[in-house]
Design an enzyme around this catalytic site. Structure first.
Site, PDB file in Angstrom:
ATOM      1  N   ASP A  28      12.306 -12.455  -1.936  1.00 51.32           N
ATOM      2  CA  ASP A  28      12.191 -12.204  -0.508  1.00 51.32           C
ATOM      3  C   ASP A  28      13.423 -11.451  -0.007  1.00 51.32           C
ATOM      4  O   ASP A  28      14.550 -11.847  -0.335  1.00 51.32           O
ATOM      5  CB  ASP A  28      12.057 -13.562   0.213  1.00 51.32           C
ATOM      6  CG  ASP A  28      11.514 -13.394   1.606  1.00 51.32           C
ATOM      7  OD1 ASP A  28      12.156 -12.713   2.427  1.00 51.32           O
ATOM      8  OD2 ASP A  28      10.421 -13.940   1.866  1.00 51.32           O
ATOM      9  N   TYR A  52       0.825  -1.221   0.000  1.00 54.00           N
ATOM     10  CA  TYR A  52       0.000   0.000   0.000  1.00 54.00           C
ATOM     11  C   TYR A  52       0.861   1.274   0.000  1.00 54.00           C
ATOM     12  O   TYR A  52       0.856   2.049  -0.955  1.00 54.00           O
ATOM     13  CB  TYR A  52      -0.954  -0.052   1.203  1.00 54.00           C
ATOM     14  CG  TYR A  52      -1.677   1.246   1.460  1.00 54.00           C
ATOM     15  CD1 TYR A  52      -2.294   1.944   0.422  1.00 54.00           C
ATOM     16  CD2 TYR A  52      -1.736   1.783   2.752  1.00 54.00           C
ATOM     17  CE1 TYR A  52      -2.958   3.143   0.666  1.00 54.00           C
ATOM     18  CE2 TYR A  52      -2.399   2.966   2.999  1.00 54.00           C
ATOM     19  CZ  TYR A  52      -2.997   3.646   1.949  1.00 54.00           C
ATOM     20  OH  TYR A  52      -3.644   4.832   2.200  1.00 54.00           O
ATOM     21  N   TYR A  71       4.529  -6.674  17.112  1.00 56.96           N
ATOM     22  CA  TYR A  71       4.731  -5.893  15.883  1.00 56.96           C
ATOM     23  C   TYR A  71       5.542  -4.627  16.198  1.00 56.96           C
ATOM     24  O   TYR A  71       6.588  -4.367  15.595  1.00 56.96           O
ATOM     25  CB  TYR A  71       3.375  -5.551  15.261  1.00 56.96           C
ATOM     26  CG  TYR A  71       3.438  -4.441  14.247  1.00 56.96           C
ATOM     27  CD1 TYR A  71       4.140  -4.607  13.051  1.00 56.96           C
ATOM     28  CD2 TYR A  71       2.818  -3.208  14.485  1.00 56.96           C
ATOM     29  CE1 TYR A  71       4.211  -3.565  12.117  1.00 56.96           C
ATOM     30  CE2 TYR A  71       2.884  -2.180  13.565  1.00 56.96           C
ATOM     31  CZ  TYR A  71       3.583  -2.358  12.385  1.00 56.96           C
ATOM     32  OH  TYR A  71       3.664  -1.334  11.480  1.00 56.96           O
TER      33      TYR A  71
HETATM   34  P1  NAD Z   1       1.624  -3.740   2.997  1.00 56.99           P
HETATM   35  O1  NAD Z   1       1.428  -5.086   3.594  1.00 56.99           O
HETATM   36  O2  NAD Z   1       0.623  -3.240   2.020  1.00 56.99           O
HETATM   37  O3  NAD Z   1       3.067  -3.658   2.313  1.00 56.99           O
HETATM   38  C1  NAD Z   1       4.175  -4.436   2.731  1.00 56.99           C
HETATM   39  C2  NAD Z   1       4.850  -4.960   1.458  1.00 56.99           C
HETATM   40  O4  NAD Z   1       6.031  -5.690   1.819  1.00 56.99           O
HETATM   41  C3  NAD Z   1       3.948  -5.930   0.685  1.00 56.99           C
HETATM   42  O5  NAD Z   1       3.978  -5.598  -0.695  1.00 56.99           O
HETATM   43  C4  NAD Z   1       4.580  -7.299   0.936  1.00 56.99           C
HETATM   44  O6  NAD Z   1       4.334  -8.197  -0.122  1.00 56.99           O
HETATM   45  C5  NAD Z   1       6.041  -6.926   1.117  1.00 56.99           C
HETATM   46  N1  NAD Z   1       6.825  -7.868   1.939  1.00 56.99           N
HETATM   47  C6  NAD Z   1       6.571  -8.281   3.204  1.00 56.99           C
HETATM   48  N2  NAD Z   1       7.524  -9.128   3.619  1.00 56.99           N
HETATM   49  C7  NAD Z   1       8.422  -9.244   2.590  1.00 56.99           C
HETATM   50  C8  NAD Z   1       9.624  -9.967   2.411  1.00 56.99           C
HETATM   51  N3  NAD Z   1      10.113 -10.774   3.359  1.00 56.99           N
HETATM   52  N4  NAD Z   1      10.303  -9.850   1.240  1.00 56.99           N
HETATM   53  C9  NAD Z   1       9.814  -9.045   0.250  1.00 56.99           C
HETATM   54  N5  NAD Z   1       8.676  -8.340   0.363  1.00 56.99           N
HETATM   55  C10 NAD Z   1       7.984  -8.435   1.524  1.00 56.99           C
HETATM   56  O7  NAD Z   1       1.761  -2.726   4.231  1.00 56.99           O
HETATM   57  P2  NAD Z   1       1.627  -1.131   4.270  1.00 56.99           P
HETATM   58  O8  NAD Z   1       0.349  -0.804   4.936  1.00 56.99           O
HETATM   59  O9  NAD Z   1       1.948  -0.565   2.943  1.00 56.99           O
HETATM   60  O10 NAD Z   1       2.798  -0.788   5.273  1.00 56.99           O
HETATM   61  C11 NAD Z   1       4.121  -0.598   4.790  1.00 56.99           C
HETATM   62  C12 NAD Z   1       5.067  -0.466   5.958  1.00 56.99           C
HETATM   63  O11 NAD Z   1       4.637   0.602   6.788  1.00 56.99           O
HETATM   64  C13 NAD Z   1       5.132  -1.701   6.852  1.00 56.99           C
HETATM   65  O12 NAD Z   1       6.481  -1.880   7.244  1.00 56.99           O
HETATM   66  C14 NAD Z   1       4.262  -1.325   8.044  1.00 56.99           C
HETATM   67  O13 NAD Z   1       4.698  -1.981   9.192  1.00 56.99           O
HETATM   68  C15 NAD Z   1       4.493   0.179   8.121  1.00 56.99           C
HETATM   69  N6  NAD Z   1       3.380   0.930   8.739  1.00 56.99           N
HETATM   70  C16 NAD Z   1       2.155   0.989   8.113  1.00 56.99           C
HETATM   71  C17 NAD Z   1       1.121   1.747   8.687  1.00 56.99           C
HETATM   72  C18 NAD Z   1      -0.237   1.891   8.014  1.00 56.99           C
HETATM   73  O14 NAD Z   1      -1.073   2.675   8.503  1.00 56.99           O
HETATM   74  N7  NAD Z   1      -0.507   1.191   6.907  1.00 56.99           N
HETATM   75  C19 NAD Z   1       1.331   2.430   9.902  1.00 56.99           C
HETATM   76  C20 NAD Z   1       2.600   2.326  10.499  1.00 56.99           C
HETATM   77  C21 NAD Z   1       3.609   1.598   9.901  1.00 56.99           C
END
Ligand code: NAD
Ligand code: UDP
Length: 328
Positions: free
Chosen positions: A51, A12, A141
């Protein structure tokens, strides 16, 4: 800086980062294993499916393109699941970051912008929350992200890899021009669930508790537009490139809205009734989380431009045009 590696760029927030970098003329290499991401969300960048924990794969990625800087979004981020399966979270989040830093060290790449979270604070000691406040996560987390911040600090000292750990508050919204948005499965976040209710995909939105010590009894959060978030990452990368000092930065609007205020604003934006029902509290929810964004404003020159109505309106455009997410 010309070529940026975006790990988790099919997710996202990552896909909105990729869109901004492409718009600004950077060459972008995305590394993503698509465990929660979508290949359709990656526009105008090279997607390498793999990965981040796979050292040989990362080594090839860093060999094939002249990477100047890294932005790492790759992680698992479901708070509830992290409580029932903490090893899954340490296993992916911590091991993934370690693997990325190792590849950076080996290939002499010295800048990383890292997705941290407001969950590193746990129950805050005061509002708005400043970066210097106590960090005491209440779930694995948040603990995994705080552990990575520690790893980043020591890697800076030992190897000179400078970092910005961006502690996001509640990301929402979409990029209506590019046609990308939020598609999590399961979806747990408030704004997309409110809009799915507006679309009739669920009968009502549950309000998780109305007996919190807030004006209307529902939890208050700080919602930040995903495009404002992406802009902060670019500023952070440029700051590190100028030799800026490593550290954490809160990314929030500085304003708080209650669950009821979010539902009311969504009713206004969508023109839909959006039925709501009060349900029990969700375990582990702090009553109020509001960022102080003074450090990001002063040090990075970041200014969040988009308010709550624009956040919800952009998210609504995405959900209306993609009722099944990237699936349709
Ligand atoms: P998301 O799940 O949409 O995106 C994470 C991406 O990382 C995905 O495309 C997934 O396929 C990829 N991924 C995960 N593990 C992987 C691996 N081992 N190797 C390769 N790719 C991998 O999440 P998001 O909502 O876009 O969040 C992105 C980041 O922001 C995350 O680290 C999350 O912890 C952090 N975050 C998000 C929010 C929020 O409100 N969405 C708030 C605080 C922090
Ligand atoms: N929330 C809610 N109903 C839902 C989802 C979330 O009342 O269906 C509340 C949740 O308790 C929190 C706020 O909305 O107070 C934001 O939750 P979200 O999961 O979006 O983000 P979080 O703040 O937990 O990271």
């Amino acid at each position: 800086m010309k070529t940026i590696l975006v790990a988790g760029g099919a997710g996202y927030i990552g896909s909105h980062m990729v869109a901004l970098l492409v718009e600004k003329g950077y060459d972008v290499v995305v590394v993503d294993n698509l465990c929660t991401g979508h290949w359709q969300a990656v526009r105008g960048a090279k997607l390498r499916v793999g990965d981040v924990r796979d050292a040989a794969f990362l080594d090839r990625v860093f060999t094939d393109d002249p990477i100047d800087g890294v932005i790492n979004f790759a992680a698992y981020s479901l708070v509830g699941e992290s409580v029932t399966d903490p090893l899954k979270y340490y296993g992916n989040n911590l091991a993934g970051a370690q693997s990325m830093l190792t590849a950076m060290k080996n290939h002499k790449v010295n800048k990383i912008v890292f997705s941290s979270t407001a969950a590193t604070y746990g129950e805050p000691e005061k509002q708005p929350i400043e970066e210097t406040d106590r960090t005491d996560p209440t779930n694995p987390y948040g603990a995994s992200k705080l552990a990575i911040e520690g790893m980043l600090k020591w890697c800076d000292r030992a190897y000179g890899i400078r970092y910005a750990a961006l502690r996001y508050f509640n990301a929402a919204g979409s990029n209506t021009a590019v046609g990308i948005g939020e598609d999590h499965s399961p979806e747990t976040h408030l704004i997309p669930l409110v809009l799915k209710t507006a679309l009739g995909q669920q009968a009502h939105i549950g309000i998780f508790g109305d007996d919190y010590p807030t004006a209307d009894g529902t939890c208050i959060r700080d919602y930040i537009h995903v495009r404002d978030l992406a802009e902060a990452h670019l500023l952070a990368l440029e700051y590190l490139d100028r030799g800026g000092e490593s550290g954490p930065f809160n990314l929030g609007s500085g304003d708080g809205f209650s669950v009821k205020e979010i539902i009311d604003t969504a009713r206004k934006v969508t023109g839909k009734p959006i039925p709501a029902k009060v349900e029990p509290r969700r375990a582990g929810d702090p009553s109020i989380l509001i960022a102080s964004n003074q450090k990001a404003r002063q040090v990075l020159g970041w200014v969040p431009h988009r308010g709550l109505e624009e956040i919800i309106s952009d998210a609504w455009t995405w959900h209306q045009s993609h009722p099944q997410g990237y699936g349709k």
